[in-house]
Design an enzyme around this catalytic site. Structure first.
Site, PDB file in Angstrom:
ATOM      1  N   GLY A  20       0.721  -1.221   0.026  1.00 17.98           N
ATOM      2  CA  GLY A  20      -0.028   0.011   0.164  1.00 17.98           C
ATOM      3  C   GLY A  20       0.835   1.445   0.126  1.00 17.98           C
ATOM      4  O   GLY A  20       0.623   2.227   0.698  1.00 17.98           O
ATOM      5  N   GLY A  23      -0.749   4.762  -0.587  1.00 19.24           N
ATOM      6  CA  GLY A  23      -1.678   5.210   0.136  1.00 19.24           C
ATOM      7  C   GLY A  23      -0.975   6.305   0.838  1.00 19.24           C
ATOM      8  O   GLY A  23       0.043   6.669   1.153  1.00 19.24           O
ATOM      9  N   THR A 112      -6.704  -1.610   9.829  1.00 15.40           N
ATOM     10  CA  THR A 112      -7.825  -1.705  11.048  1.00 15.40           C
ATOM     11  C   THR A 112      -8.922  -2.233  10.122  1.00 15.40           C
ATOM     12  O   THR A 112      -8.930  -2.341   8.978  1.00 15.40           O
ATOM     13  CB  THR A 112      -8.113  -0.521  11.645  1.00 15.40           C
ATOM     14  OG1 THR A 112      -8.500   0.560  10.620  1.00 15.40           O
ATOM     15  CG2 THR A 112      -6.760   0.222  12.263  1.00 15.40           C
ATOM     16  N   HIS A 167     -12.532  11.218  13.130  1.00 12.10           N
ATOM     17  CA  HIS A 167     -11.519  11.094  12.095  1.00 12.10           C
ATOM     18  C   HIS A 167     -12.026  11.831  10.669  1.00 12.10           C
ATOM     19  O   HIS A 167     -13.280  12.149  10.556  1.00 12.10           O
ATOM     20  CB  HIS A 167     -11.397   9.509  11.749  1.00 12.10           C
ATOM     21  CG  HIS A 167     -10.693   8.587  12.703  1.00 12.10           C
ATOM     22  ND1 HIS A 167     -11.031   8.278  13.847  1.00 12.10           N
ATOM     23  CD2 HIS A 167      -9.120   8.641  12.718  1.00 12.10           C
ATOM     24  CE1 HIS A 167      -9.889   7.807  14.604  1.00 12.10           C
ATOM     25  NE2 HIS A 167      -8.905   7.801  13.768  1.00 12.10           N
ATOM     26  N   LYS A 171     -12.501   7.852   6.258  1.00 14.46           N
ATOM     27  CA  LYS A 171     -12.436   6.713   6.915  1.00 14.46           C
ATOM     28  C   LYS A 171     -13.863   5.938   6.780  1.00 14.46           C
ATOM     29  O   LYS A 171     -14.902   6.162   6.981  1.00 14.46           O
ATOM     30  CB  LYS A 171     -12.205   6.971   8.460  1.00 14.46           C
ATOM     31  CG  LYS A 171     -11.883   5.622   9.163  1.00 14.46           C
ATOM     32  CD  LYS A 171     -11.197   6.195  10.402  1.00 14.46           C
ATOM     33  CE  LYS A 171     -10.981   4.853  11.434  1.00 14.46           C
ATOM     34  NZ  LYS A 171     -10.040   3.726  10.580  1.00 14.46           N
ATOM     35  N   GLY A 177     -10.211   1.678  15.084  1.00 18.07           N
ATOM     36  CA  GLY A 177      -9.769   0.250  15.639  1.00 18.07           C
ATOM     37  C   GLY A 177      -8.956   0.891  16.912  1.00 18.07           C
ATOM     38  O   GLY A 177      -8.919   0.296  18.062  1.00 18.07           O
TER      39      GLY A 177
HETATM   40  P1  NAD Z   1      -5.294   4.764   1.894  1.00 11.27           P
HETATM   41  O1  NAD Z   1      -6.642   4.177   1.201  1.00 11.27           O
HETATM   42  O2  NAD Z   1      -4.852   6.290   1.654  1.00 11.27           O
HETATM   43  O3  NAD Z   1      -4.207   3.664   1.647  1.00 11.27           O
HETATM   44  C1  NAD Z   1      -4.409   2.159   1.520  1.00 11.27           C
HETATM   45  C2  NAD Z   1      -3.491   1.721   0.065  1.00 11.27           C
HETATM   46  O4  NAD Z   1      -3.417   0.262   0.074  1.00 11.27           O
HETATM   47  C3  NAD Z   1      -4.161   2.389  -1.239  1.00 11.27           C
HETATM   48  O5  NAD Z   1      -3.000   2.798  -1.734  1.00 11.27           O
HETATM   49  C4  NAD Z   1      -4.589   0.787  -1.841  1.00 11.27           C
HETATM   50  O6  NAD Z   1      -4.324   1.105  -3.153  1.00 11.27           O
HETATM   51  C5  NAD Z   1      -3.541   0.062  -1.239  1.00 11.27           C
HETATM   52  N1  NAD Z   1      -3.827  -1.362  -1.489  1.00 11.27           N
HETATM   53  C6  NAD Z   1      -5.233  -2.121  -1.707  1.00 11.27           C
HETATM   54  N2  NAD Z   1      -5.277  -3.172  -1.625  1.00 11.27           N
HETATM   55  C7  NAD Z   1      -3.865  -3.642  -1.774  1.00 11.27           C
HETATM   56  C8  NAD Z   1      -3.081  -4.867  -2.124  1.00 11.27           C
HETATM   57  N3  NAD Z   1      -3.755  -5.849  -2.465  1.00 11.27           N
HETATM   58  N4  NAD Z   1      -1.721  -4.796  -2.202  1.00 11.27           N
HETATM   59  C9  NAD Z   1      -1.081  -3.673  -2.057  1.00 11.27           C
HETATM   60  N5  NAD Z   1      -1.842  -2.376  -1.828  1.00 11.27           N
HETATM   61  C10 NAD Z   1      -3.262  -2.468  -1.737  1.00 11.27           C
HETATM   62  O7  NAD Z   1      -5.640   4.350   3.556  1.00 11.27           O
HETATM   63  P2  NAD Z   1      -4.636   4.924   4.662  1.00 11.27           P
HETATM   64  O8  NAD Z   1      -5.104   6.190   5.335  1.00 11.27           O
HETATM   65  O9  NAD Z   1      -3.366   4.782   4.480  1.00 11.27           O
HETATM   66  O10 NAD Z   1      -5.115   3.572   5.725  1.00 11.27           O
HETATM   67  C11 NAD Z   1      -4.852   2.441   5.718  1.00 11.27           C
HETATM   68  C12 NAD Z   1      -5.303   1.460   6.712  1.00 11.27           C
HETATM   69  O11 NAD Z   1      -4.337   1.962   7.851  1.00 11.27           O
HETATM   70  C13 NAD Z   1      -6.545   1.876   7.303  1.00 11.27           C
HETATM   71  O12 NAD Z   1      -7.374   0.684   7.470  1.00 11.27           O
HETATM   72  C14 NAD Z   1      -6.519   2.884   8.497  1.00 11.27           C
HETATM   73  O13 NAD Z   1      -7.318   2.816   9.227  1.00 11.27           O
HETATM   74  C15 NAD Z   1      -5.071   2.310   8.919  1.00 11.27           C
HETATM   75  N6  NAD Z   1      -4.422   3.175   9.873  1.00 11.27           N
HETATM   76  C16 NAD Z   1      -3.827   2.624  11.053  1.00 11.27           C
HETATM   77  C17 NAD Z   1      -3.007   3.399  11.644  1.00 11.27           C
HETATM   78  C18 NAD Z   1      -2.257   2.557  12.853  1.00 11.27           C
HETATM   79  O14 NAD Z   1      -1.684   3.178  13.478  1.00 11.27           O
HETATM   80  N7  NAD Z   1      -2.234   1.461  12.980  1.00 11.27           N
HETATM   81  C19 NAD Z   1      -2.853   4.596  11.375  1.00 11.27           C
HETATM   82  C20 NAD Z   1      -3.653   5.278  10.257  1.00 11.27           C
HETATM   83  C21 NAD Z   1      -4.230   4.372   9.491  1.00 11.27           C
END
Ligand code: NAD
Length: 280
Positions: A20, A23, A112, A167, A171, A177
């Protein structure tokens, strides 16, 4: 980079893969990896329909090119990396946990919204490799998890617990999460089951609050990165334990710290509590 520069880091050399990587979080992880001594961006993957395929991973994050290009083949990312950091979707993270088990390479999961079937897959994969999973990789949030657990233990049922989160408008899962992790922490402090005590959205004539409930309230809007507050409401006083993230860099720095921590660990499913060595 702040938060990633801790003792012993200079001797560590780790190749980090990013799933990802185009992202919001993936790009932030690239910045954190590039800014952490002893770490290199080894590889990165994106969804098959992503317009980022073929682009330089570091350039995507606004950094000088690193030579590693975005691919769709996540198995190749695992093969090229010592540890892979995943911020994608639950379905993708589920597939990546299987790849981690197959290759024996470590996986740090920040995604999450995982369902019970994904949770089972993580437990299975963690028998074969090191997996660190956290609903929130910020060190600050992990501090408030410990504080909320301890407050709930001391305050007992005399105080009503409500967990508020806000958020950005994009989201897709709710409660966050992190809100659920805070719920689990206060339930642990009270020695009750969150599944039995959790009270979600209230609407209409709901009746009075049930004693012992752990309530959740959710707001969505704008570009809010992540606000969380645990309220302990008692007779004559209210205690609030809160955290506000103003940059995604705190999550990325924590995830890189977790990736470094995986080196030499026995297979298992670990949390940031393990990474940070919290005893509370
Ligand atoms: P986002 O949509 O900007 O990015 C997700 C990326 O994953 C996208 O670019 C998408 O194309 C890519 N993706 C989807 N399927 C894929 C695959 N099979 N292989 C490779 N890449 C793939 O989302 P984001 O804001 O970056 O958030 C992503 C996740 O992280 C969410 O679940 C969010 O809730 C979580 N998050 C967790 C924390 C933490 O500290 N744990 C912090 C922020 C966000």
């Amino acid at each position: 980079m702040r938060g990633a520069n801790y003792r012993g880091l200079k001797t560590v050399t780790m190749k980090i893969g990013i799933t990802g990587c185009a992202g919001r979080m993936g790009r932030m992880v690239a910045v954190a990896v590039a800014g952490t001594e002893g770490c290199v961006i080894a590889a990165g993957s994106e969804a098959e329909n992503s317009s980022a395929l073929g682009q330089d991973i570091a350039s995507l994050a606004g950094l000088p090119a690193c030579g590693a290009r975005v691919v769709a083949d996540t198995a190749a990312v695992f093969r090229a990396s010592d540890a892979v950091i995943d911020f994608t979707t639950p379905a993708a993270a589920f597939a990546h946990a299987r790849l981690a088990a197959e290759t024996g390479h470590a996986l740090v999961i920040g995604t999450t919204g995982l369902g019970p079937e994904h949770e089972r897959a993580l437990q299975e994969a963690a028998k074969k490799t090191v997996i660190v999973r956290a609903a929130n990789f910020s060190v600050g949030v992990n501090v408030i998890l410990g504080l909320a657990r301890e407050a709930a233990r001391i305050l007992r049922d005399d105080y009503d617990i409500e967990i508020l989160e806000m958020h950005h408008r994009g989201k897709v899962d709710a409660p966050s999460g992190t809100a659920l992790a805070l719920g689990a922490a206060v339930a642990e402090g009270r020695q009750v089951s969150l599944a039995l005590k959790s009270a979600g959205a209230r609407d209409g004539v709901t009746g009075a609050r049930k004693p012992g409930d752990i309530g959740f309230a959710v707001m969505r809007g704008g570009d809010v990165i992540g606000d969380h507050t645990v309220v302990f409401a008692g007779e004559g006083e209210r205690i609030e334990i809160g955290h506000r993230a103003s940059s995604r860099v705190v999550f990325a720095a924590g995830a890189v710290r977790a990736a470094l921590w995986t080196k030499g660990r026995a297979p298992g499913l670990y949390s940031m509590r393990d990474v940070l060595g919290f005893t509370a």
